[in-house]
Design a protein around this motif. Sequence first.
Motif, PDB file in Angstrom:
ATOM      1  N   ILE A   5      39.061  45.157  55.417  1.00 46.05           N
ATOM      2  CA  ILE A   5      37.779  44.493  55.138  1.00 46.05           C
ATOM      3  C   ILE A   5      36.764  45.506  54.598  1.00 46.05           C
ATOM      4  CG2 ILE A   5      35.816  43.292  56.193  1.00 46.05           C
ATOM      5  CD1 ILE A   5      37.856  41.859  57.987  1.00 46.05           C
ATOM      6  N   ALA A   6      36.743  46.694  55.179  1.00 45.73           N
ATOM      7  CA  ALA A   6      35.822  47.719  54.693  1.00 45.73           C
ATOM      8  C   ALA A   6      36.153  48.101  53.248  1.00 45.73           C
ATOM      9  CB  ALA A   6      35.877  48.946  55.597  1.00 45.73           C
ATOM     10  N   ALA A   7      37.438  48.273  52.952  1.00 47.03           N
ATOM     11  CA  ALA A   7      37.848  48.606  51.580  1.00 47.03           C
ATOM     12  C   ALA A   7      37.501  47.459  50.630  1.00 47.03           C
ATOM     13  CB  ALA A   7      39.341  48.900  51.549  1.00 47.03           C
ATOM     14  N   ALA A   8      37.714  46.232  51.088  1.00 49.92           N
ATOM     15  CA  ALA A   8      37.402  45.070  50.253  1.00 49.92           C
ATOM     16  C   ALA A   8      35.900  44.987  49.978  1.00 49.92           C
ATOM     17  CB  ALA A   8      37.891  43.793  50.928  1.00 49.92           C
ATOM     18  N   LEU A   9      35.098  45.324  50.968  1.00 47.54           N
ATOM     19  CA  LEU A   9      33.643  45.346  50.743  1.00 47.54           C
ATOM     20  C   LEU A   9      33.267  46.387  49.694  1.00 47.54           C
ATOM     21  CD1 LEU A   9      32.191  44.891  54.338  1.00 47.54           C
ATOM     22  CD2 LEU A   9      31.876  43.362  52.373  1.00 47.54           C
ATOM     23  N   LEU A  10      33.921  47.533  49.734  1.00 50.78           N
ATOM     24  CA  LEU A  10      33.640  48.567  48.724  1.00 50.78           C
ATOM     25  C   LEU A  10      34.025  48.102  47.323  1.00 50.78           C
ATOM     26  CD1 LEU A  10      34.688  51.817  50.616  1.00 50.78           C
ATOM     27  CD2 LEU A  10      32.379  51.025  50.072  1.00 50.78           C
ATOM     28  N   VAL A  11      35.153  47.413  47.205  1.00 48.94           N
ATOM     29  CA  VAL A  11      35.573  46.886  45.901  1.00 48.94           C
ATOM     30  C   VAL A  11      34.587  45.810  45.435  1.00 48.94           C
ATOM     31  CG1 VAL A  11      37.394  45.620  44.661  1.00 48.94           C
ATOM     32  CG2 VAL A  11      37.994  47.497  46.220  1.00 48.94           C
ATOM     33  N   GLY A  65      33.434  43.868  36.303  1.00 50.95           N
ATOM     34  CA  GLY A  65      32.724  43.502  37.520  1.00 50.95           C
ATOM     35  C   GLY A  65      33.172  42.183  38.116  1.00 50.95           C
ATOM     36  N   VAL A  66      33.393  41.203  37.276  1.00 51.88           N
ATOM     37  CA  VAL A  66      33.835  39.897  37.777  1.00 51.88           C
ATOM     38  C   VAL A  66      35.210  40.026  38.424  1.00 51.88           C
ATOM     39  CG1 VAL A  66      34.581  37.582  37.071  1.00 51.88           C
ATOM     40  CG2 VAL A  66      32.414  38.494  36.240  1.00 51.88           C
ATOM     41  N   GLY A  67      36.125  40.708  37.755  1.00 54.03           N
ATOM     42  CA  GLY A  67      37.472  40.867  38.304  1.00 54.03           C
ATOM     43  C   GLY A  67      37.477  41.611  39.626  1.00 54.03           C
ATOM     44  N   ALA A  68      36.747  42.718  39.692  1.00 56.85           N
ATOM     45  CA  ALA A  68      36.700  43.498  40.933  1.00 56.85           C
ATOM     46  C   ALA A  68      35.995  42.716  42.038  1.00 56.85           C
ATOM     47  CB  ALA A  68      35.994  44.827  40.688  1.00 56.85           C
ATOM     48  N   GLY A  69      34.930  42.025  41.687  1.00 59.22           N
ATOM     49  CA  GLY A  69      34.205  41.232  42.681  1.00 59.22           C
ATOM     50  C   GLY A  69      35.058  40.131  43.274  1.00 59.22           C
ATOM     51  N   ILE A  70      35.789  39.430  42.414  1.00 57.43           N
ATOM     52  CA  ILE A  70      36.676  38.368  42.904  1.00 57.43           C
ATOM     53  C   ILE A  70      37.780  38.962  43.773  1.00 57.43           C
ATOM     54  CG2 ILE A  70      38.424  36.675  42.180  1.00 57.43           C
ATOM     55  CD1 ILE A  70      36.571  36.047  39.773  1.00 57.43           C
ATOM     56  N   GLY A  72      37.722  41.704  45.542  1.00 56.12           N
ATOM     57  CA  GLY A  72      37.157  42.112  46.825  1.00 56.12           C
ATOM     58  C   GLY A  72      36.872  40.927  47.735  1.00 56.12           C
ATOM     59  N   LEU A  73      36.300  39.881  47.180  1.00 58.18           N
ATOM     60  CA  LEU A  73      35.973  38.690  47.971  1.00 58.18           C
ATOM     61  C   LEU A  73      37.228  38.000  48.502  1.00 58.18           C
ATOM     62  CD1 LEU A  73      33.614  36.974  48.939  1.00 58.18           C
ATOM     63  CD2 LEU A  73      33.798  35.655  46.832  1.00 58.18           C
ATOM     64  N   LEU A  90      45.932  43.211  46.428  1.00 55.10           N
ATOM     65  CA  LEU A  90      44.810  42.668  45.671  1.00 55.10           C
ATOM     66  C   LEU A  90      43.722  43.719  45.468  1.00 55.10           C
ATOM     67  CD1 LEU A  90      43.834  40.094  44.329  1.00 55.10           C
ATOM     68  CD2 LEU A  90      42.831  39.423  46.498  1.00 55.10           C
ATOM     69  N   LEU A  91      43.472  44.535  46.481  1.00 57.75           N
ATOM     70  CA  LEU A  91      42.466  45.589  46.355  1.00 57.75           C
ATOM     71  C   LEU A  91      42.877  46.619  45.319  1.00 57.75           C
ATOM     72  CD1 LEU A  91      41.384  46.170  50.035  1.00 57.75           C
ATOM     73  CD2 LEU A  91      40.111  45.046  48.211  1.00 57.75           C
ATOM     74  N   GLY A  92      44.141  47.006  45.346  1.00 55.97           N
ATOM     75  CA  GLY A  92      44.628  47.944  44.328  1.00 55.97           C
ATOM     76  C   GLY A  92      44.521  47.357  42.941  1.00 55.97           C
ATOM     77  N   SER A  93      44.850  46.093  42.824  1.00 54.42           N
ATOM     78  CA  SER A  93      44.750  45.412  41.529  1.00 54.42           C
ATOM     79  C   SER A  93      43.301  45.314  41.070  1.00 54.42           C
ATOM     80  CB  SER A  93      45.353  44.010  41.617  1.00 54.42           C
ATOM     81  OG  SER A  93      46.700  44.084  41.986  1.00 54.42           O
ATOM     82  N   GLY A  94      42.403  45.020  42.008  1.00 47.79           N
ATOM     83  CA  GLY A  94      40.982  44.916  41.665  1.00 47.79           C
ATOM     84  C   GLY A  94      40.411  46.239  41.182  1.00 47.79           C
ATOM     85  N   LEU A  95      40.805  47.323  41.845  1.00 48.96           N
ATOM     86  CA  LEU A  95      40.343  48.641  41.405  1.00 48.96           C
ATOM     87  C   LEU A  95      40.933  49.013  40.054  1.00 48.96           C
ATOM     88  CD1 LEU A  95      40.352  50.731  44.685  1.00 48.96           C
ATOM     89  CD2 LEU A  95      38.384  49.984  43.344  1.00 48.96           C
ATOM     90  N   GLY A  96      42.217  48.680  39.859  1.00 46.18           N
ATOM     91  CA  GLY A  96      42.841  48.930  38.554  1.00 46.18           C
ATOM     92  C   GLY A  96      42.148  48.149  37.453  1.00 46.18           C
ATOM     93  N   TRP A  97      41.843  46.900  37.733  1.00 44.79           N
ATOM     94  CA  TRP A  97      41.135  46.038  36.782  1.00 44.79           C
ATOM     95  C   TRP A  97      39.777  46.658  36.410  1.00 44.79           C
ATOM     96  CZ3 TRP A  97      42.266  41.412  34.379  1.00 44.79           C
ATOM     97  CH2 TRP A  97      41.191  40.698  33.849  1.00 44.79           C
ATOM     98  N   LEU A  98      39.044  47.078  37.426  1.00 46.35           N
ATOM     99  CA  LEU A  98      37.732  47.686  37.207  1.00 46.35           C
ATOM    100  C   LEU A  98      37.856  48.932  36.329  1.00 46.35           C
ATOM    101  CD1 LEU A  98      34.672  47.650  38.083  1.00 46.35           C
ATOM    102  CD2 LEU A  98      35.359  49.210  39.890  1.00 46.35           C
ATOM    103  N   LEU A  99      38.803  49.773  36.634  1.00 46.09           N
ATOM    104  CA  LEU A  99      38.995  51.007  35.879  1.00 46.09           C
ATOM    105  C   LEU A  99      39.411  50.736  34.441  1.00 46.09           C
ATOM    106  CD1 LEU A  99      39.152  54.102  35.844  1.00 46.09           C
ATOM    107  CD2 LEU A  99      41.520  53.884  36.591  1.00 46.09           C
ATOM    108  N   ILE A 100      40.385  49.868  34.255  1.00 44.75           N
ATOM    109  CA  ILE A 100      40.890  49.594  32.909  1.00 44.75           C
ATOM    110  C   ILE A 100      39.800  49.006  32.020  1.00 44.75           C
ATOM    111  CG2 ILE A 100      42.450  48.084  31.600  1.00 44.75           C
ATOM    112  CD1 ILE A 100      44.496  48.608  33.901  1.00 44.75           C
ATOM    113  N   TRP A 101      39.088  47.994  32.499  1.00 46.64           N
ATOM    114  CA  TRP A 101      38.073  47.355  31.656  1.00 46.64           C
ATOM    115  C   TRP A 101      36.878  48.266  31.412  1.00 46.64           C
ATOM    116  CZ3 TRP A 101      38.791  43.622  28.401  1.00 46.64           C
ATOM    117  CH2 TRP A 101      39.870  42.769  28.599  1.00 46.64           C
ATOM    118  N   THR A 102      36.557  49.110  32.387  1.00 49.74           N
ATOM    119  CA  THR A 102      35.482  50.076  32.172  1.00 49.74           C
ATOM    120  C   THR A 102      35.888  51.073  31.092  1.00 49.74           C
ATOM    121  OG1 THR A 102      34.740  49.825  34.448  1.00 49.74           O
ATOM    122  CG2 THR A 102      34.007  51.793  33.287  1.00 49.74           C
TER     123      THR A 102
END
Length: 123
Positions: A5-11, A65-70, A72-73, A90-102
């Motif tokens: 949950i803490a990691a998901a909040l950070l994402v 942002g949308v991908g990482a936010g979803i 994390g939620l 899902l958290l790993g995927s969200g971080l990967g998504w954030l990194l790739i699109w950035t």
Amino acid sequence: MIGIIAAALLVLIAGLLALWWARASRRGTLPQNWIFGYRTPLTLRDKNAWVTVNRASARFAIIAGVGAGIAGLVAIILALVGIEDISSVLLGSGLGWLLIWTLLGVIPAHRAARMYKQTLSSS
């Protein structure tokens, strides 16, 4: 479960920061800084270049942002109902998504910087 949950909040927070960055970039109100935005010698010395380059990359920051936010939620929800394994993936995927699109946002930012330089040299 608390760790997930803490990691998901950070994402989720990272996704919200990317959305703030995108909104400020689109509006031209993102202040020149050393954390958010595409920083080059040109954009750090020229306010108009900063606005132009970051505005060009805003769409990619929105997608990031949308991908990482979803991610994390949804990870928070899954962790709360006891599906922690999928939450971790899902958290790993969200971080990967954030990194790739950035990182992909560098492409329109670079193009905008090149066009801006051409405009300056033709003036």
